[in-house]
Design a protein around this motif. Structure first.
Motif, PDB file in Angstrom:
ATOM      1  N   PHE A   7       0.838  -1.194   0.000  1.00 32.36           N
ATOM      2  CA  PHE A   7       0.000   0.000   0.000  1.00 32.36           C
ATOM      3  C   PHE A   7       0.872   1.242   0.000  1.00 32.36           C
ATOM      4  CE2 PHE A   7      -2.661   3.210   2.250  1.00 32.36           C
ATOM      5  CZ  PHE A   7      -3.698   3.274   1.327  1.00 32.36           C
ATOM      6  N   ALA A   8       0.623   2.143  -0.965  1.00 28.59           N
ATOM      7  CA  ALA A   8       1.327   3.428  -1.034  1.00 28.59           C
ATOM      8  C   ALA A   8       0.581   4.422  -0.145  1.00 28.59           C
ATOM      9  CB  ALA A   8       1.393   3.930  -2.469  1.00 28.59           C
ATOM     10  N   ALA A   9       1.044   4.586   1.066  1.00 30.64           N
ATOM     11  CA  ALA A   9       0.286   5.343   2.051  1.00 30.64           C
ATOM     12  C   ALA A   9       0.350   6.853   1.841  1.00 30.64           C
ATOM     13  CB  ALA A   9       0.774   5.003   3.458  1.00 30.64           C
ATOM     14  N   ALA A  10       1.464   7.357   1.320  1.00 33.40           N
ATOM     15  CA  ALA A  10       1.665   8.802   1.276  1.00 33.40           C
ATOM     16  C   ALA A  10       0.897   9.483   0.149  1.00 33.40           C
ATOM     17  CB  ALA A  10       3.151   9.106   1.165  1.00 33.40           C
ATOM     18  N   ALA A  11       1.020   8.963  -1.060  1.00 35.98           N
ATOM     19  CA  ALA A  11       0.385   9.606  -2.215  1.00 35.98           C
ATOM     20  C   ALA A  11      -0.190   8.530  -3.132  1.00 35.98           C
ATOM     21  CB  ALA A  11       1.379  10.480  -2.962  1.00 35.98           C
ATOM     22  N   PRO A  12      -1.276   7.901  -2.733  1.00 35.17           N
ATOM     23  CA  PRO A  12      -1.801   6.782  -3.522  1.00 35.17           C
ATOM     24  C   PRO A  12      -2.571   7.239  -4.752  1.00 35.17           C
ATOM     25  CG  PRO A  12      -3.226   7.186  -1.645  1.00 35.17           C
ATOM     26  CD  PRO A  12      -2.056   8.131  -1.512  1.00 35.17           C
ATOM     27  N   LYS A  13      -2.612   6.345  -5.742  1.00 35.33           N
ATOM     28  CA  LYS A  13      -3.510   6.476  -6.905  1.00 35.33           C
ATOM     29  C   LYS A  13      -3.343   7.808  -7.639  1.00 35.33           C
ATOM     30  CE  LYS A  13      -4.211   2.834  -6.736  1.00 35.33           C
ATOM     31  NZ  LYS A  13      -3.980   1.907  -7.859  1.00 35.33           N
ATOM     32  N   THR A  14      -2.107   8.160  -7.977  1.00 32.53           N
ATOM     33  CA  THR A  14      -1.851   9.441  -8.632  1.00 32.53           C
ATOM     34  C   THR A  14      -2.496   9.527 -10.017  1.00 32.53           C
ATOM     35  OG1 THR A  14       0.270   8.581  -9.441  1.00 32.53           O
ATOM     36  CG2 THR A  14       0.285   9.831  -7.375  1.00 32.53           C
ATOM     37  N   ARG A  15      -2.720   8.386 -10.677  1.00 35.72           N
ATOM     38  CA  ARG A  15      -3.332   8.432 -12.009  1.00 35.72           C
ATOM     39  C   ARG A  15      -4.822   8.754 -11.957  1.00 35.72           C
ATOM     40  NH1 ARG A  15      -1.308   3.103 -15.025  1.00 35.72           N
ATOM     41  NH2 ARG A  15      -0.855   2.360 -12.918  1.00 35.72           N
ATOM     42  N   LEU A  16      -5.387   8.820 -10.758  1.00 32.08           N
ATOM     43  CA  LEU A  16      -6.779   9.252 -10.616  1.00 32.08           C
ATOM     44  C   LEU A  16      -6.887  10.761 -10.381  1.00 32.08           C
ATOM     45  CD1 LEU A  16      -8.253   6.387  -8.394  1.00 32.08           C
ATOM     46  CD2 LEU A  16      -8.536   6.716 -10.862  1.00 32.08           C
ATOM     47  N   GLU A  17      -5.762  11.458 -10.497  1.00 29.46           N
ATOM     48  CA  GLU A  17      -5.759  12.903 -10.257  1.00 29.46           C
ATOM     49  C   GLU A  17      -6.738  13.673 -11.135  1.00 29.46           C
ATOM     50  OE1 GLU A  17      -2.515  16.548  -9.817  1.00 29.46           O
ATOM     51  OE2 GLU A  17      -1.897  14.603 -10.583  1.00 29.46           O
ATOM     52  N   ALA A  42     -11.973 -12.990   5.185  1.00 27.92           N
ATOM     53  CA  ALA A  42     -13.097 -13.897   4.972  1.00 27.92           C
ATOM     54  C   ALA A  42     -12.688 -15.143   4.195  1.00 27.92           C
ATOM     55  CB  ALA A  42     -14.226 -13.173   4.235  1.00 27.92           C
ATOM     56  N   ALA A  43     -11.599 -15.044   3.404  1.00 28.11           N
ATOM     57  CA  ALA A  43     -11.105 -16.195   2.645  1.00 28.11           C
ATOM     58  C   ALA A  43     -10.163 -17.069   3.468  1.00 28.11           C
ATOM     59  CB  ALA A  43     -10.391 -15.719   1.383  1.00 28.11           C
ATOM     60  N   GLY A  44      -9.917 -16.704   4.708  1.00 25.89           N
ATOM     61  CA  GLY A  44      -9.057 -17.493   5.572  1.00 25.89           C
ATOM     62  C   GLY A  44      -7.613 -17.068   5.582  1.00 25.89           C
ATOM     63  N   GLY A  45      -7.283 -15.948   4.935  1.00 22.39           N
ATOM     64  CA  GLY A  45      -5.917 -15.453   4.946  1.00 22.39           C
ATOM     65  C   GLY A  45      -5.636 -14.590   6.157  1.00 22.39           C
ATOM     66  N   GLU A  46      -4.353 -14.358   6.405  1.00 20.30           N
ATOM     67  CA  GLU A  46      -3.919 -13.501   7.503  1.00 20.30           C
ATOM     68  C   GLU A  46      -3.188 -12.300   6.911  1.00 20.30           C
ATOM     69  OE1 GLU A  46      -1.535 -15.950  10.007  1.00 20.30           O
ATOM     70  OE2 GLU A  46      -3.186 -17.305  10.517  1.00 20.30           O
ATOM     71  N   PRO A  47      -3.908 -11.187   6.693  1.00 19.68           N
ATOM     72  CA  PRO A  47      -3.303 -10.057   5.981  1.00 19.68           C
ATOM     73  C   PRO A  47      -2.324  -9.252   6.824  1.00 19.68           C
ATOM     74  CG  PRO A  47      -5.545  -9.517   6.637  1.00 19.68           C
ATOM     75  CD  PRO A  47      -5.323 -10.960   6.998  1.00 19.68           C
ATOM     76  N   THR A  48      -1.271  -8.789   6.159  1.00 24.41           N
ATOM     77  CA  THR A  48      -0.339  -7.815   6.704  1.00 24.41           C
ATOM     78  C   THR A  48      -0.182  -6.719   5.666  1.00 24.41           C
ATOM     79  OG1 THR A  48       0.916  -9.416   8.018  1.00 24.41           O
ATOM     80  CG2 THR A  48       2.044  -7.382   7.419  1.00 24.41           C
ATOM     81  N   VAL A  49      -0.363  -5.475   6.062  1.00 25.69           N
ATOM     82  CA  VAL A  49      -0.203  -4.354   5.142  1.00 25.69           C
ATOM     83  C   VAL A  49       1.281  -4.009   5.047  1.00 25.69           C
ATOM     84  CG1 VAL A  49      -0.816  -1.971   4.623  1.00 25.69           C
ATOM     85  CG2 VAL A  49      -2.491  -3.481   5.721  1.00 25.69           C
ATOM     86  N   LEU A  50       1.800  -4.011   3.830  1.00 24.82           N
ATOM     87  CA  LEU A  50       3.186  -3.609   3.566  1.00 24.82           C
ATOM     88  C   LEU A  50       3.132  -2.169   3.076  1.00 24.82           C
ATOM     89  CD1 LEU A  50       6.136  -4.567   3.464  1.00 24.82           C
ATOM     90  CD2 LEU A  50       5.707  -5.352   1.132  1.00 24.82           C
ATOM     91  N   SER A  51       3.298  -1.243   3.978  1.00 23.74           N
ATOM     92  CA  SER A  51       3.030   0.168   3.707  1.00 23.74           C
ATOM     93  C   SER A  51       4.311   0.953   3.492  1.00 23.74           C
ATOM     94  CB  SER A  51       2.250   0.770   4.882  1.00 23.74           C
ATOM     95  OG  SER A  51       1.992   2.137   4.688  1.00 23.74           O
ATOM     96  N   THR A  52       4.233   1.952   2.626  1.00 24.10           N
ATOM     97  CA  THR A  52       5.382   2.811   2.376  1.00 24.10           C
ATOM     98  C   THR A  52       5.606   3.841   3.481  1.00 24.10           C
ATOM     99  OG1 THR A  52       3.991   4.315   1.089  1.00 24.10           O
ATOM    100  CG2 THR A  52       5.171   2.576  -0.119  1.00 24.10           C
ATOM    101  N   ALA A  53       4.639   3.973   4.402  1.00 31.47           N
ATOM    102  CA  ALA A  53       4.735   4.936   5.495  1.00 31.47           C
ATOM    103  C   ALA A  53       3.864   4.437   6.641  1.00 31.47           C
ATOM    104  CB  ALA A  53       4.275   6.327   5.028  1.00 31.47           C
TER     105      ALA A  53
END
Length: 215
Positions: A7-17, A42-53
């Motif tokens: 996940f790009a936490a600082a400036a996400p989705k720049t192409r939606l500008e 819900a699918a049984g996974g264990e999520p971890t967010v890999l964040s830029t900030a």
């Protein structure tokens, strides 16, 4: 199964500008992230967010956050298993706003040493790695690169063909898919911002009659 969600936490989705202000892009990206985390759980996974900030996640959708501000490839590689098999790690992109538990369960249970859900344009939207020598390369047509890398290390490759996992949300035109097929936070966020579907010459697009974006 451990599931990394970059996940790009600082400036996400720049192409939606062109259609969303900076604050709106942050809010929409976080809505998509929460949808993805809920589907993984819900699918049984264990999520971890890999964040830029550093990132604070609002309840009830929560997950551990690992901060790594390096580019995507080295950040993901640092989290992949080394030296043994039977310790699979999945990587699911945070902008898969249409992802469902059923689609993710197909990915998690496909059984390859490397399992890939390709995106449109030869990207890699999600994958599962269960091979100690496989490493990622997210530059350019990464599905083609990952297929080649799997062959080089002798990994059995499985490919999951899924509309819901193939649809990443990068461009303004992609928002149509969220409004048509989305049912959760991301589609609700767009509607709250005033977006609606608009038919034009037989094709469905998006419209925002009262566009009040501000940067």
């Amino acid at each position: 199964m451990r599931v990394l969600v970059p996940f790009a936490a600082a400036a996400p989705k720049t192409r939606l500008e062109p259609v969303l202000s900076a604050d709106e892009r942050v809010a929409f990206a976080r809505a998509m992230l929460r949808d993805v985390l809920a589907a993984i759980d819900a699918a049984g996974g264990e999520p971890t967010v890999l964040s830029t900030a550093p990132l604070a996640l609002e309840e009830p959708i929560s997950a551990p956050v690992v901060v790594d501000d390096r580019p995507l490839t080295p950040a993901v590689d640092a989290q992949l298993p080394e030296g043994s098999e039977d310790d699979p790690v999945a990587v699911v992109m945070a902008d898969l706003a249409l992802a469902t538990p059923d689609a993710l369960e197909r990915l998690f249970t496909a059984g390859g040493d490397v399992t890939i859900a390709p995106g449109r344009g030869a990207g890699t939207n999600a994958l599962v790695v269960n091979h100690p020598e496989f490493r990622v390369d997210y530059h350019g047509g990464s599905f083609l690169d990952h297929r080649e890398i799997a062959g080089e290390v002798g990994a059995d490759l499985a490919v999951v063909d899924s509309f819901r996992l193939a649809t990443d949300i990068d461009e303004p035109a992609d928002l149509v898919e969220v409004l048509v097929h989305g049912t959760d936070r991301a589609s609700a966020a767009l509607r709250e911002l005033g977006f609606e579907l608009e038919a034009d010459d037989g094709r469905v697009g998006i419209a925002r009659p009262e566009n009040t974006t501000s940067n």
